[in-house]
Design a protein around this motif. Structure first.
Motif, mmCIF file in Angstrom:
data_model
loop_
_atom_site.group_PDB
_atom_site.id
_atom_site.type_symbol
_atom_site.label_atom_id
_atom_site.label_comp_id
_atom_site.label_asym_id
_atom_site.label_seq_id
_atom_site.Cartn_x
_atom_site.Cartn_y
_atom_site.Cartn_z
ATOM 1 N N GLU A 44 24.438 -9.198 -35.038
ATOM 2 C CA GLU A 44 23.446 -10.231 -35.337
ATOM 3 C C GLU A 44 23.318 -11.223 -34.191
ATOM 4 O O GLU A 44 22.195 -11.587 -33.792
ATOM 5 C CB GLU A 44 23.853 -10.951 -36.622
ATOM 6 N N VAL A 45 24.457 -11.678 -33.652
ATOM 7 C CA VAL A 45 24.383 -12.713 -32.619
ATOM 8 C C VAL A 45 23.777 -12.187 -31.329
ATOM 9 O O VAL A 45 23.201 -12.958 -30.547
ATOM 10 C CB VAL A 45 25.763 -13.356 -32.347
ATOM 11 N N THR A 46 23.860 -10.868 -31.097
ATOM 12 C CA THR A 46 23.273 -10.337 -29.866
ATOM 13 C C THR A 46 21.758 -10.225 -29.954
ATOM 14 O O THR A 46 21.116 -9.819 -28.975
ATOM 15 C CB THR A 46 23.873 -8.960 -29.510
ATOM 16 N N HIS A 47 21.164 -10.584 -31.080
ATOM 17 C CA HIS A 47 19.707 -10.681 -31.152
ATOM 18 C C HIS A 47 19.205 -12.024 -30.604
ATOM 19 O O HIS A 47 18.008 -12.184 -30.358
ATOM 20 C CB HIS A 47 19.226 -10.511 -32.599
ATOM 21 N N ASP A 48 20.133 -12.960 -30.424
ATOM 22 C CA ASP A 48 19.775 -14.274 -29.888
ATOM 23 C C ASP A 48 19.370 -14.109 -28.418
ATOM 24 O O ASP A 48 20.150 -13.594 -27.612
ATOM 25 C CB ASP A 48 20.993 -15.198 -30.013
ATOM 26 N N PRO A 49 18.167 -14.559 -28.032
ATOM 27 C CA PRO A 49 17.739 -14.398 -26.638
ATOM 28 C C PRO A 49 18.702 -15.007 -25.623
ATOM 29 O O PRO A 49 18.878 -14.465 -24.523
ATOM 30 C CB PRO A 49 16.378 -15.118 -26.609
ATOM 31 N N ALA A 50 19.338 -16.127 -25.984
ATOM 32 C CA ALA A 50 20.279 -16.753 -25.053
ATOM 33 C C ALA A 50 21.497 -15.860 -24.825
ATOM 34 O O ALA A 50 22.000 -15.744 -23.695
ATOM 35 C CB ALA A 50 20.714 -18.114 -25.593
ATOM 36 N N VAL A 51 21.967 -15.218 -25.886
ATOM 37 C CA VAL A 51 23.109 -14.307 -25.756
ATOM 38 C C VAL A 51 22.704 -13.075 -24.954
ATOM 39 O O VAL A 51 23.440 -12.605 -24.075
ATOM 40 C CB VAL A 51 23.640 -13.909 -27.145
ATOM 41 N N LEU A 52 21.520 -12.543 -25.245
ATOM 42 C CA LEU A 52 21.033 -11.388 -24.488
ATOM 43 C C LEU A 52 20.947 -11.708 -22.997
ATOM 44 O O LEU A 52 21.274 -10.870 -22.150
ATOM 45 C CB LEU A 52 19.662 -10.959 -25.006
ATOM 46 N N ALA A 53 20.501 -12.917 -22.682
ATOM 47 C CA ALA A 53 20.395 -13.304 -21.273
ATOM 48 C C ALA A 53 21.766 -13.321 -20.603
ATOM 49 O O ALA A 53 21.924 -12.854 -19.459
ATOM 50 C CB ALA A 53 19.713 -14.668 -21.160
ATOM 51 N N GLU A 54 22.760 -13.861 -21.306
ATOM 52 C CA GLU A 54 24.109 -13.887 -20.740
ATOM 53 C C GLU A 54 24.659 -12.481 -20.550
ATOM 54 O O GLU A 54 25.285 -12.176 -19.532
ATOM 55 C CB GLU A 54 25.044 -14.697 -21.646
ATOM 56 N N ILE A 55 24.444 -11.627 -21.546
ATOM 57 C CA ILE A 55 24.930 -10.249 -21.444
ATOM 58 C C ILE A 55 24.216 -9.527 -20.306
ATOM 59 O O ILE A 55 24.839 -8.805 -19.510
ATOM 60 C CB ILE A 55 24.726 -9.505 -22.777
ATOM 61 N N GLY A 56 22.899 -9.713 -20.203
ATOM 62 C CA GLY A 56 22.144 -9.065 -19.144
ATOM 63 C C GLY A 56 22.594 -9.489 -17.759
ATOM 64 O O GLY A 56 22.614 -8.675 -16.828
ATOM 65 N N ALA A 57 22.952 -10.765 -17.623
ATOM 66 C CA ALA A 57 23.426 -11.251 -16.331
ATOM 67 C C ALA A 57 24.804 -10.689 -15.990
ATOM 68 O O ALA A 57 25.091 -10.381 -14.828
ATOM 69 C CB ALA A 57 23.468 -12.786 -16.342
ATOM 70 N N ALA A 58 25.648 -10.557 -17.004
ATOM 71 C CA ALA A 58 27.010 -10.063 -16.768
ATOM 72 C C ALA A 58 27.078 -8.543 -16.639
ATOM 73 O O ALA A 58 27.959 -8.007 -15.960
ATOM 74 C CB ALA A 58 27.924 -10.530 -17.901
ATOM 75 N N PHE A 59 26.115 -7.855 -17.312
ATOM 76 C CA PHE A 59 26.108 -6.392 -17.322
ATOM 77 C C PHE A 59 24.695 -5.905 -16.979
ATOM 78 O O PHE A 59 23.921 -5.540 -17.863
ATOM 79 C CB PHE A 59 26.533 -5.859 -18.696
ATOM 80 N N PRO A 60 24.342 -5.925 -15.700
ATOM 81 C CA PRO A 60 22.974 -5.560 -15.303
ATOM 82 C C PRO A 60 22.577 -4.171 -15.810
ATOM 83 O O PRO A 60 23.364 -3.219 -15.743
ATOM 84 C CB PRO A 60 23.048 -5.582 -13.771
ATOM 85 N N GLY A 61 21.356 -4.100 -16.354
ATOM 86 C CA GLY A 61 20.814 -2.822 -16.792
ATOM 87 C C GLY A 61 20.991 -2.507 -18.255
ATOM 88 O O GLY A 61 20.389 -1.552 -18.749
ATOM 89 N N VAL A 62 21.794 -3.309 -19.004
ATOM 90 C CA VAL A 62 22.029 -2.983 -20.408
ATOM 91 C C VAL A 62 21.020 -3.657 -21.341
ATOM 92 O O VAL A 62 20.960 -3.328 -22.519
ATOM 93 C CB VAL A 62 23.471 -3.326 -20.864
ATOM 94 N N VAL A 63 20.250 -4.607 -20.813
ATOM 95 C CA VAL A 63 19.187 -5.237 -21.591
ATOM 96 C C VAL A 63 17.862 -4.851 -20.942
ATOM 97 O O VAL A 63 17.615 -5.149 -19.773
ATOM 98 C CB VAL A 63 19.330 -6.773 -21.632
ATOM 99 N N ARG A 64 17.027 -4.165 -21.729
ATOM 100 C CA ARG A 64 15.746 -3.686 -21.194
ATOM 101 C C ARG A 64 14.630 -4.127 -22.133
ATOM 102 O O ARG A 64 14.659 -3.797 -23.316
ATOM 103 C CB ARG A 64 15.745 -2.161 -21.065
ATOM 104 N N GLY A 65 13.679 -4.878 -21.583
ATOM 105 C CA GLY A 65 12.572 -5.340 -22.401
ATOM 106 C C GLY A 65 13.015 -6.202 -23.559
ATOM 107 O O GLY A 65 12.399 -6.180 -24.628
ATOM 108 N N GLY A 66 14.073 -6.969 -23.369
ATOM 109 C CA GLY A 66 14.575 -7.836 -24.425
ATOM 110 C C GLY A 66 15.362 -7.133 -25.500
ATOM 111 O O GLY A 66 15.672 -7.733 -26.533
ATOM 112 N N VAL A 67 15.717 -5.864 -25.267
ATOM 113 C CA VAL A 67 16.474 -5.084 -26.251
ATOM 114 C C VAL A 67 17.791 -4.637 -25.616
ATOM 115 O O VAL A 67 17.813 -4.136 -24.489
ATOM 116 C CB VAL A 67 15.677 -3.853 -26.717
#
Length: 217
Positions: A44-67
């Motif tokens: 649930e918490v990984t649906h938060d755009p702020a969390v997705l942004a942090e994950i995307g920055a730490a793990f490039p390529g795992v967030v695509r198109g906001g998913v």
């Protein structure tokens, strides 16, 4: 008047991969207990755009198109303890905050006990926060066959995940109650009911509380 406690008493639920923890969570829900599923809250918490942004920055390529590509993230994070620690630092504070909010809602409903379904309860040092802990266990060969049959993972992949958890024998030593899930469902239900009776928890008639997550994993 005695003040109402700030949170209900906590019944921890954990077990090694393939042991049947989700089955027990379903049995507890069916007995009227609220089950807070840490894995579901983490999703649930990984649906938060702020969390997705942090994950995307730490793990490039795992967030695509906001998913979030969960399989890609798992492949990177679980392959390296240091990378997993980075992921946990992003998600765990949010998970704890959400779990506390759900506990407070249960307290407001007057519930005396809630179940915290946490796969890595011992590994995360959470046992001290629990009033009792149920550990679901089964022989390794049986757990292995269950997971490979349902997940598409190879035996080697399942064993690697199991090896990253606390050994089952150590979990059994730390448990308040061990539920042996090597038999049939009726036998497992008998063990669940016996544990609840010992704790003084009176299961209600079938009236599941608000579902916080799916129970079949």
């Amino acid at each position: 008047m005695t003040p109402r406690p700030s949170h209900p008493r906590r019944l921890g639920l954990t077990g090694s991969i393939g042991a049947g923890k989700s089955t027990v969570a379903g049995l507890l829900r069916a007995r009227g207990l609220t089950v807070l599923d840490a894995d579901a809250v983490a999703r649930e918490v990984t649906h938060d755009p702020a969390v997705l942004a942090e994950i995307g920055a730490a793990f490039p390529g795992v967030v695509r198109g906001g998913v979030l590509d969960r399989a890609a993230l798992a492949g990177v994070a679980f392959a390296d303890p240091a990378r997993l620690a980075v992921l946990n630092a992003i998600t765990h504070p949010r998970v704890r905050q959400r779990m506390l909010a759900l506990e407070q809602a249960a307290a407001a409903r007057g519930e005396g006990w809630i179940v915290q379904d946490v796969p890595l309860l011992f590994e995360g040092g959470l046992e001290a926060q629990m009033d009792a802990v149920l550990v679901v266990d089964a022989p390794l060969a049986l757990r292995l066959s269950r997971v490979t049959a349902r997940s598409g993972l190879s035996a080697e992949e399942v064993l690697a995940r199991d090896a990253r958890q606390m050994p089952a024998d150590e979990k059994r030593k730390r448990a308040t109650f061990v539920l042996d899930n090597s038999g049939d469902l009726a036998e497992l239900e008998r063990q669940v009911d016996a544990a609840l009776r010992t704790l003084g928890i009176q299961p209600s008639a079938f009236s599941p509380q608000q579902e916080e997550s799916p129970s079949n994993r």
